[in-house]
Write a protein that holds these residues in place. Structure first.
Motif, PDB file in Angstrom:
ATOM      1  N   GLU A 376      -0.410  33.962 -38.966  1.00 25.05           N
ATOM      2  CA  GLU A 376       0.615  33.575 -38.016  1.00 25.05           C
ATOM      3  C   GLU A 376       0.813  32.060 -38.070  1.00 25.05           C
ATOM      4  O   GLU A 376      -0.160  31.294 -37.989  1.00 25.05           O
ATOM      5  N   PHE A 377       2.046  31.645 -38.218  1.00 26.60           N
ATOM      6  CA  PHE A 377       2.393  30.228 -38.203  1.00 26.60           C
ATOM      7  C   PHE A 377       3.138  29.925 -36.916  1.00 26.60           C
ATOM      8  O   PHE A 377       4.270  30.361 -36.726  1.00 26.60           O
ATOM      9  N   ASP A 378       2.474  29.174 -36.047  1.00 25.84           N
ATOM     10  CA  ASP A 378       3.035  28.806 -34.750  1.00 25.84           C
ATOM     11  C   ASP A 378       3.565  27.370 -34.835  1.00 25.84           C
ATOM     12  O   ASP A 378       2.781  26.416 -34.944  1.00 25.84           O
ATOM     13  N   PRO A 379       4.876  27.153 -34.780  1.00 29.43           N
ATOM     14  CA  PRO A 379       5.426  25.803 -34.865  1.00 29.43           C
ATOM     15  C   PRO A 379       4.930  24.864 -33.774  1.00 29.43           C
ATOM     16  O   PRO A 379       5.016  23.640 -33.921  1.00 29.43           O
ATOM     17  N   GLU A 380       4.431  25.413 -32.665  1.00 27.90           N
ATOM     18  CA  GLU A 380       3.952  24.567 -31.582  1.00 27.90           C
ATOM     19  C   GLU A 380       2.505  24.158 -31.783  1.00 27.90           C
ATOM     20  O   GLU A 380       1.953  23.390 -30.992  1.00 27.90           O
ATOM     21  N   ASN A 381       1.884  24.626 -32.869  1.00 30.32           N
ATOM     22  CA  ASN A 381       0.497  24.252 -33.176  1.00 30.32           C
ATOM     23  C   ASN A 381       0.375  23.978 -34.682  1.00 30.32           C
ATOM     24  O   ASN A 381      -0.297  24.699 -35.402  1.00 30.32           O
ATOM     25  N   PRO A 382       1.065  22.926 -35.160  1.00 32.05           N
ATOM     26  CA  PRO A 382       1.093  22.688 -36.600  1.00 32.05           C
ATOM     27  C   PRO A 382      -0.236  22.157 -37.133  1.00 32.05           C
ATOM     28  O   PRO A 382      -1.042  21.565 -36.400  1.00 32.05           O
ATOM     29  N   VAL A 383      -0.437  22.353 -38.432  1.00 34.72           N
ATOM     30  CA  VAL A 383      -1.599  21.792 -39.124  1.00 34.72           C
ATOM     31  C   VAL A 383      -1.428  20.277 -39.204  1.00 34.72           C
ATOM     32  O   VAL A 383      -0.371  19.791 -39.597  1.00 34.72           O
ATOM     33  N   PRO A 384      -2.440  19.502 -38.815  1.00 30.46           N
ATOM     34  CA  PRO A 384      -2.300  18.040 -38.847  1.00 30.46           C
ATOM     35  C   PRO A 384      -2.410  17.483 -40.265  1.00 30.46           C
ATOM     36  O   PRO A 384      -3.043  18.080 -41.140  1.00 30.46           O
ATOM     37  N   ASP A 399     -10.332  13.459 -46.669  1.00 24.73           N
ATOM     38  CA  ASP A 399     -11.112  14.691 -46.572  1.00 24.73           C
ATOM     39  C   ASP A 399     -10.360  15.716 -45.727  1.00 24.73           C
ATOM     40  O   ASP A 399     -10.114  15.501 -44.531  1.00 24.73           O
ATOM     41  N   GLN A 400     -10.038  16.851 -46.332  1.00 30.25           N
ATOM     42  CA  GLN A 400      -9.300  17.902 -45.634  1.00 30.25           C
ATOM     43  C   GLN A 400     -10.184  18.766 -44.745  1.00 30.25           C
ATOM     44  O   GLN A 400      -9.681  19.626 -44.009  1.00 30.25           O
ATOM     45  N   ARG A 401     -11.490  18.550 -44.766  1.00 29.69           N
ATOM     46  CA  ARG A 401     -12.370  19.276 -43.837  1.00 29.69           C
ATOM     47  C   ARG A 401     -12.031  18.944 -42.388  1.00 29.69           C
ATOM     48  O   ARG A 401     -12.368  19.727 -41.473  1.00 29.69           O
ATOM     49  N   GLN A 402     -11.370  17.791 -42.175  1.00 29.61           N
ATOM     50  CA  GLN A 402     -10.989  17.405 -40.813  1.00 29.61           C
ATOM     51  C   GLN A 402     -10.048  18.417 -40.180  1.00 29.61           C
ATOM     52  O   GLN A 402      -9.939  18.490 -38.949  1.00 29.61           O
ATOM     53  N   ILE A 403      -9.345  19.173 -41.003  1.00 30.39           N
ATOM     54  CA  ILE A 403      -8.422  20.187 -40.477  1.00 30.39           C
ATOM     55  C   ILE A 403      -9.184  21.309 -39.788  1.00 30.39           C
ATOM     56  O   ILE A 403      -8.695  21.925 -38.832  1.00 30.39           O
ATOM     57  N   GLY A 404     -10.392  21.576 -40.253  1.00 29.60           N
ATOM     58  CA  GLY A 404     -11.212  22.623 -39.664  1.00 29.60           C
ATOM     59  C   GLY A 404     -10.813  24.012 -40.130  1.00 29.60           C
ATOM     60  O   GLY A 404      -9.988  24.192 -41.030  1.00 29.60           O
ATOM     61  N   GLU A 405     -11.398  25.003 -39.506  1.00 28.01           N
ATOM     62  CA  GLU A 405     -11.102  26.396 -39.841  1.00 28.01           C
ATOM     63  C   GLU A 405      -9.968  26.874 -38.944  1.00 28.01           C
ATOM     64  O   GLU A 405     -10.067  26.855 -37.723  1.00 28.01           O
ATOM     65  N   ARG A 406      -8.875  27.298 -39.573  1.00 30.23           N
ATOM     66  CA  ARG A 406      -7.704  27.784 -38.853  1.00 30.23           C
ATOM     67  C   ARG A 406      -7.216  29.055 -39.528  1.00 30.23           C
ATOM     68  O   ARG A 406      -7.263  29.174 -40.761  1.00 30.23           O
ATOM     69  N   GLY A 407      -6.656  29.958 -38.737  1.00 26.66           N
ATOM     70  CA  GLY A 407      -6.133  31.186 -39.303  1.00 26.66           C
ATOM     71  C   GLY A 407      -4.910  30.977 -40.161  1.00 26.66           C
ATOM     72  O   GLY A 407      -4.594  31.816 -41.019  1.00 26.66           O
ATOM     73  N   ASP A 408      -4.206  29.839 -39.935  1.00 28.27           N
ATOM     74  CA  ASP A 408      -2.982  29.576 -40.705  1.00 28.27           C
ATOM     75  C   ASP A 408      -3.209  28.557 -41.817  1.00 28.27           C
ATOM     76  O   ASP A 408      -2.257  27.956 -42.315  1.00 28.27           O
ATOM     77  N   TYR A 409      -4.470  28.364 -42.203  1.00 29.81           N
ATOM     78  CA  TYR A 409      -4.795  27.402 -43.260  1.00 29.81           C
ATOM     79  C   TYR A 409      -5.733  28.090 -44.238  1.00 29.81           C
ATOM     80  O   TYR A 409      -6.915  28.314 -43.947  1.00 29.81           O
ATOM     81  N   LEU A 410      -5.188  28.463 -45.394  1.00 25.91           N
ATOM     82  CA  LEU A 410      -5.939  29.268 -46.356  1.00 25.91           C
ATOM     83  C   LEU A 410      -6.526  28.374 -47.448  1.00 25.91           C
ATOM     84  O   LEU A 410      -5.813  27.582 -48.056  1.00 25.91           O
TER      85      LEU A 410
END
Length: 558
Positions: A376-384, A399-410
């Motif tokens: 699910e891609f929620d425009p109100e919660n974008p990947v930084p 370092d992209q680890r800062q993004i963390g674990e997200r369901g919309d980031y594969l």
């Protein structure tokens, strides 16, 4: 051969490519004006009788001399007002002119970003050639905005323009504001706001990606077929205009007119449009300053050859100098970070597909099943955004680890490499995907994963799916809900060795904010959408729809 590259950074600010006209009437020839020390202010009439102001620096002794010009929207007196500003050129025996572009500084007229710089550059060069201090041989130079004005002048093919030296400049005005149709919110939008440009104008810019007659006059990529001179392109792998230096060189060197074909040079270093952020630092990598090789100023060497007929050997050397990046943690630099020479670009790579698999693996083995992954891609919660080819905020191999674990980031990654994988050339993603609405975005990153887990971004790109077939009006097409399509995503070029013990990774998502504006998934432009919707996006990794990143593999000639 030992090489050293100067890291002196020049203040090469850039701009937003706002399609709107920015009017600015200016005065010239004020009686109270005093030119900077060592300069003579001169005035150049354009074909429409608009007069442009410039600061002229002359060598000592008797002329006439070969001449070099740079044309700037950043005010000649601000950028070149300090004492000795022209010494680098005049000490080498060149007359040097720095000119305010139309509507800027002390030049007359109205400023329309890059709209007038082709014909104005032509008129300036031909005017210079007629002056008693010029021997009729003219070169043009500049970086960033000044690189664009240089390229645009060259597309008009002035008879007296003999050579150009271009630092970090694009092949298209589009890449200043868009990637794959996604608007560069922070760099283009944010920069424009700081210049006092209205939200209405910025929103209009964001809508202006579709092709139209507006773009035709100033598209370097479309008009470089008219360039008929030798050009030296100097760029950076993390620069916002990576593609311009590489692809302008490629075209002119291999397909250009007689005066251009075979007479080009390209140098690409491991730098961005400003200092790199993150925990990586490439040794001896140069930057947005004066390029020196073995202590020799390459710009002056270039102009000495083409404007003075000094046979200094520059045209006997390999046409391409490219920095091969490798492991570059600040406390543990690899000796595989080095400059390499190539006869052309790309250097005859073997293109290899690395396929995405539903379990998160990345391998050269094609998928054999019928699996896919949805999110699910929620425009109100974008990947930084963390790093990448940015201008106005943090840039480079962060370092992209800062993004963390997200369901919309594969995340997809190879096994730990048991041998080095050397990549040099263009990187492309063939992504099979679907969405449950009329439009969405897909973002792809190429990542070097270090043994300790550091995820260094190497390249990233985007595609707005309505533009998947192109940006011509008849090519723009909304998606059919839940129908898979093949998306070709251009990640631009790089040169990097993924070293033994590292992993190659590909990250796929649908947002990267504030690098790009956020697609509302409704088919509307982001600035128009009142009610964004959550999209269900699907990546296919099946036997008949194998999503893969295509890497240009080379083998170490040493």
């Amino acid at each position: 051969m030992k090489r050293s590259f100067s890291a002196a950074l020049a203040a090469l600010s850039v701009f937003a490519f706002a399609p709107a006209v920015i009017a600015q009437a200016t005065a010239t020839q004020s009686e109270s004006y005093t030119a900077p020390e060592g300069a003579i202010e001169v005035f150049t009439p354009m074909r429409d009788e608009t007069v442009l102001a410039g600061n002229l620096y002359l060598p000592e002794g008797e002329g006439p001399w070969p001449c070099i010009v740079t044309r700037t929207p950043y005010l000649k007196d601000a950028r070149y007002g300090q004492p000795g500003a022209g010494d680098r050129y005049t000490d080498a025996g060149f007359a040097f002119l720095v000119q305010d572009v139309r509507g800027k500084g002390r030049s007359e007229g109205f400023y329309r970003a890059f709209i007038d710089d082709g014909p104005d550059g032509y008129d300036t060069i031909e005017w210079m050639a007629e002056q008693d201090w010029c021997n009729g041989r003219v070169g043009i130079t500049g970086g960033s905005a000044m690189g664009i004005t240089s390229n645009l002048a060259a597309t008009y093919d002035p008879p007296h323009l003999d050579a150009a030296y271009v630092i970090v400049a694009p092949s298209t005005r589009l890449t200043g504001s868009y990637i794959g149709g996604a608007f560069k919110e922070q760099d283009s939008g944010g920069w424009s706001r700081r210049q006092g440009i209205s939200e209405e104008v910025i929103a209009n810019t964001a809508r202006n990606y579709p092709d139209s007659a507006y773009w035709s006059n100033t598209e370097i990529g479309d008009n470089r077929r008219f360039i008929d001179i030798p050009m030296y392109n100097y760029g950076g792998w993390y620069d916002i205009f990576n593609e311009g230096n590489v692809r302008n060189f490629q075209y002119l060197q291999n397909e250009g007119r007689d005066g251009a074909r075979g007479n080009q040079r390209l140098t690409m270093g491991p730098f961005g449009h400003g200092p790199l952020s993150g925990d990586l630092a490439y040794p001896n990598g140069g930057g947005l300053g004066v390029l020196t090789i073995e202590g020799v100023d390459q710009e002056l060497r270039w102009f000495n050859y083409w404007l003075k007929d000094i046979d200094n050997g520059i045209m006997d050397e390999a046409p391409v100098q490219a920095y091969m990046m490798a492991s570059a943690r600040t406390d543990e630099l690899s000796d595989q970070n080095r400059w390499m020479s190539f006869g052309n670009w790309p250097p005859a790579p073997n293109y290899s597909e690395y396929y995405l698999h539903p379990n998160g693996s990345l391998s050269t083995r094609a998928p054999s099943g019928d699996e896919m992954v949805s999110y699910e891609f929620d425009p109100e919660n974008p990947v930084p955004t963390f790093g990448g080819a940015n201008l106005t905020f943090e840039r480079g191999p962060m370092d992209q680890r800062q993004i963390g674990e997200r369901g919309d980031y594969l995340r997809f990654e190879t096994d730990v490499l048991t041998e080095d994988v050397m990549v040099a050339g263009p990187v492309t993603m063939q992504l099979y995907a679907a969405t449950d609405g009329p439009d969405t975005d897909f973002m792809v990153k190429l990542i070097d994963v270090y043994p300790d887990g550091y995820e260094a971004i190497i390249l990233d790109s985007a595609i707005r799916t309505r533009y998947r077939n192109g940006r011509e009006p008849d090519q723009i097409e909304m998606m059919t809900p839940n129908a898979p399509v093949e998306l070709t995503i251009d990640l631009w070029d790089t040169a990097i060795t993924f070293e033994e013990g590292h992993r190659i990774a590909v990250h796929v998502t649908s947002s990267n904010y504030p690098r790009f504006d956020v697609n509302p998934n409704t088919g509307e432009h982001p600035s128009d959408a009142e009610t964004p919707r959550i999209a269900q996006n699907t990546i296919y990794m099946t036997e008949d729809r194998p999503s893969a990143i295509i890497l240009p593999i080379i083998y170490d000639p040493n």
